[in-house]
Design an enzyme around this catalytic site. Structure first.
Site, short mmCIF file in Angstrom:
data_model
loop_
_atom_site.label_atom_id
_atom_site.label_comp_id
_atom_site.label_asym_id
_atom_site.label_seq_id
_atom_site.Cartn_x
_atom_site.Cartn_y
_atom_site.Cartn_z
N PRO A 12 45.20 31.41 49.91
CA PRO A 12 45.79 32.16 51.03
C PRO A 12 46.04 33.62 50.70
CG PRO A 12 47.44 30.77 49.97
CD PRO A 12 46.13 30.41 49.35
N ASP A 111 34.09 36.91 44.27
CA ASP A 111 34.46 36.47 42.94
C ASP A 111 34.91 37.70 42.17
OD1 ASP A 111 34.80 34.21 41.27
OD2 ASP A 111 33.13 34.85 40.04
N PHE A 193 49.12 39.59 43.46
CA PHE A 193 48.98 38.27 42.86
C PHE A 193 48.09 38.37 41.63
CE2 PHE A 193 45.71 38.80 46.07
CZ PHE A 193 44.55 38.30 45.50
N TYR A 195 46.68 38.99 38.16
CA TYR A 195 47.01 39.90 37.06
C TYR A 195 47.56 41.23 37.55
CZ TYR A 195 44.09 36.71 34.28
OH TYR A 195 43.57 35.60 33.66
N ARG A 222 38.94 45.04 45.16
CA ARG A 222 38.58 44.28 46.36
C ARG A 222 38.49 45.19 47.57
NH1 ARG A 222 41.72 40.49 45.51
NH2 ARG A 222 40.24 39.04 44.58
#
Length: 265
Positions: A12, A111, A193, A195, A222
């Site tokens: 999530p 990924d 979230f 690391y 990301r």
């Protein structure tokens, strides 16, 4: 128009981050018609509303919310790209097997790996399970802190990399983004979230976990990967896409062709 996206993960946190990045619509669960529809109320302003995809909006759900919680794709790839592709192909095939049309939606997966210089690139592609199968975020962070004990500040360089795979109509394309930083001796910050509490970006003077969502999306691996993806999509809309855009027929495309051939027989 609203473009429906199924994220090939049950995480999530990743779904929330993607919705923030895209300014996506709220979740629509399987019972509410996840694959076939989307609510009209948009979420937080994101990349899409900032012009990267014209007037389009997005509806993002995880595979679990789409009714595919039981679909588990084994990440056997040797690279981030291979694992991202495996995730989209796995969900594509599962949709075919259940009689759903995977070409009615976009299937997306990413990924991410953390590559630490002092550890010869570890944890690398195994970042999510660094402390072992079923490891929590805290477990992974604790292991990394332990392995970095005694390492000088100058040798604490690291790179976060994200590879995104997008499957549209059985064709898969990939893009990537990265950010460089340093690994702290102890976690800092309560946001994000994984690391994030250890990953310090000197130019910002903060860890990723000390940033709010907008700040993080502006600098993170990301966020950069998704901007690269949306830039590619915008080029398509503008008619400026190059012939060597690296869009390749994936195993998913072949799987669909095989399924169609079986039906004809």
């Amino acid at each position: 128009m609203t473009q429906r996206i199924i994220l090939s993960t049950g995480n999530p946190d990743k779904a929330r981050e993607l919705r923030d990045l895209l300014g996506a619509a709220e979740v629509v669960t399987k019972d509410e018609g996840a694959v076939g529809g989307a609510r009209s109320d948009a979420g937080a302003a994101g990349i899409a509303q900032n012009g990267a995809w014209g007037e389009a909006s997005f509806s993002v759900i995880t595979k679990d919310e789409a009714g595919y919680a039981d679909v588990e794709v084994e990440e056997t790839g040797a690279t981030l790209e291979e694992n991202a592709r495996l995730k989209v192909v796995g969900l594509y095939r599962a949709m075919l097997e259940r009689g759903e049309d995977p070409d009615a939606v976009w299937i997306l997966a990413d990924d991410t790996g953390l590559f630490v210089d002092a550890l010869d690139g570890r944890p690398g592609i195994y970042a999510a399970r660094y402390a072992g199968p079923g490891a929590t975020y805290a477990d992974n962070v604790a292991k990394l802190v332990g392995e970095m004990q005694g390492v000088s500040w100058e040798n604490r360089g690291a790179r976060f990399r994200t590879v995104i795979a997008l499957c549209r109509g059985g064709v898969t394309e990939t893009v990537e983004g990265f950010v460089d930083g340093r690994i702290l001796e102890a976690p800092r910050g309560a946001n994000g979230f994984g690391y994030d509490p250890l990953f310090y970006i000197p130019e910002e003077g903060k860890t990723l976990a000390e940033m709010d969502e907008a700040e993080k999306n502006g600098v993170s691996h990301r966020g950069r990967a998704y901007r690269n993806l949306l830039g590619k999509l915008r080029a398509e809309v503008d008619g400026a896409i190059a012939s060597d855009v690296c869009v390749e027929a994936s195993d998913a495309s072949r799987a669909r062709a095989d399924a169609s051939e079986t039906e004809r027989r």
